[in-house]
Scaffold this active site. Structure first.
Site, PDB file in Angstrom:
ATOM      1  N   ASP A  21       0.866  -1.177   0.000  1.00 26.39           N
ATOM      2  CA  ASP A  21       0.000   0.000   0.000  1.00 26.39           C
ATOM      3  C   ASP A  21       0.908   1.234   0.000  1.00 26.39           C
ATOM      4  O   ASP A  21       2.111   1.140   0.267  1.00 26.39           O
ATOM      5  CB  ASP A  21      -0.886  -0.046   1.243  1.00 26.39           C
ATOM      6  CG  ASP A  21      -1.749   1.187   1.403  1.00 26.39           C
ATOM      7  OD1 ASP A  21      -2.285   1.675   0.404  1.00 26.39           O
ATOM      8  OD2 ASP A  21      -1.864   1.670   2.551  1.00 26.39           O
ATOM      9  N   ASP A  23      -0.179   5.217   0.888  1.00 29.66           N
ATOM     10  CA  ASP A  23      -0.448   6.155   1.989  1.00 29.66           C
ATOM     11  C   ASP A  23      -0.598   5.405   3.306  1.00 29.66           C
ATOM     12  O   ASP A  23      -1.381   4.457   3.413  1.00 29.66           O
ATOM     13  CB  ASP A  23      -1.727   6.947   1.706  1.00 29.66           C
ATOM     14  CG  ASP A  23      -1.579   7.879   0.523  1.00 29.66           C
ATOM     15  OD1 ASP A  23      -1.087   8.994   0.700  1.00 29.66           O
ATOM     16  OD2 ASP A  23      -1.939   7.466  -0.606  1.00 29.66           O
ATOM     17  N   ASP A 197      -2.227  -0.385   5.859  1.00 30.16           N
ATOM     18  CA  ASP A 197      -2.608   0.203   7.146  1.00 30.16           C
ATOM     19  C   ASP A 197      -4.102   0.376   7.343  1.00 30.16           C
ATOM     20  O   ASP A 197      -4.551   0.606   8.464  1.00 30.16           O
ATOM     21  CB  ASP A 197      -1.952   1.580   7.293  1.00 30.16           C
ATOM     22  CG  ASP A 197      -2.580   2.611   6.357  1.00 30.16           C
ATOM     23  OD1 ASP A 197      -2.601   2.364   5.132  1.00 30.16           O
ATOM     24  OD2 ASP A 197      -3.061   3.645   6.855  1.00 30.16           O
TER      25      ASP A 197
END
Length: 249
Positions: A21, A23, A197
């Site tokens: 991922d 961001d 996240d």
């Protein structure tokens, strides 16, 4: 779901396919998508990992691919954007995009809604439109209700993230992106390892586990399909550096 709290061993990347991922995983979150700071060591680290893993590295993000390319040198890395709706292979081959019906109307209405309160931000994507409220947390409930109503009227679905809600076409998620990449020659036969996240990464964690790999949650402990956890973006960079060093021995 269990609450992962074990740091992954660096040996986890041996014979693995690495999915990242962006961001909140490779770069710290910022008040707006354009306000992020890309760590100076990220680009060389990604190149090193790609070389060490024989090209088995992909960025899988909610951002559009064109947006990712503004921040990263992705010339030799596979990418998925828009939560799995966009795919670009390592050789540059891209799957064609088809904008969903109702997107133009959704963009206009989200733009108008974003203008009703300071701190709200509309972000247009190739296959969706996002409403950010990180700078206006008091607007979270109102923004969520608006996006849910707009989704019902336009036939789009709501993709929720950290202080953002996005309207997009149905039909793909980050788990689907992992499955698609794993059919490519350089990824076939490897074990997928996915770092992310957000709740939008949970399907990718599940798919990685189903295919014999593992998910790594980035950030505070919470129930997750991931097996391992790293504290933050800095911990991710340190772990990837250590894993790359171990693989090169």
């Amino acid at each position: 779901m269990a609450v992962p709290d074990r740091v992954p061993p660096v040996s986890l990347l041996a014979d693995a396919a690495l999915f990242l991922d962006f961001d909140g995983t490779l770069v710290d979150l910022a008040e707006t998508p354009e306000a992020i700071t890309v760590p100076p060591g990220l680009r060389p680290l990604l190149r090193r990992l790609s070389e060490t893993l024989d090209g088995r590295v992909a960025i899988v993000s909610g951002r559009a691919i064109a947006d990712l390319e503004r921040h990263l040198d992705c010339s030799a890395i596979a990418m998925s954007g828009s939560h799995g709706l966009e795919l670009k292979l390592r050789d540059g081959t891209e799957l064609p995009l088809s904008a969903p019906t109702g997107l133009d109307v959704a963009r206009q209405e989200v733009d108008r809604f974003a203008a009703t309160a300071e701190g709200l931000l509309a972000e247009h994507k190739p296959l969706g439109v996002a409403l950010h409220f990180r700078r206006a947390p008091a607007e979270a409930a109102r923004a969520g209700a608006f996006m849910a109503d707009l989704a019902a009227r336009t036939g789009l679905i709501v993709q929720k993230g950290k202080m953002v809600a996005e309207l997009r076409a149905d039909g793909a998620d980050k788990g689907d992106a992992v499955r698609a990449f794993m059919t490519e020659p350089e990824f076939t036969g490897a074990r997928p390892v996915f770092l992310g996240d957000d709740v939008t990464d949970e399907r990718a964690f599940e798919v990685a586990a189903e295919m014999g790999g593992a998910g790594i949650l980035v950030g505070p402990s919470r129930p997750s399909a991931a097996r391992f956890r790293l504290d933050d973006v800095a911990a991710v960079a340190a772990w990837l550096e250590a894993a790359a060093g171990e693989l090169q021995r």
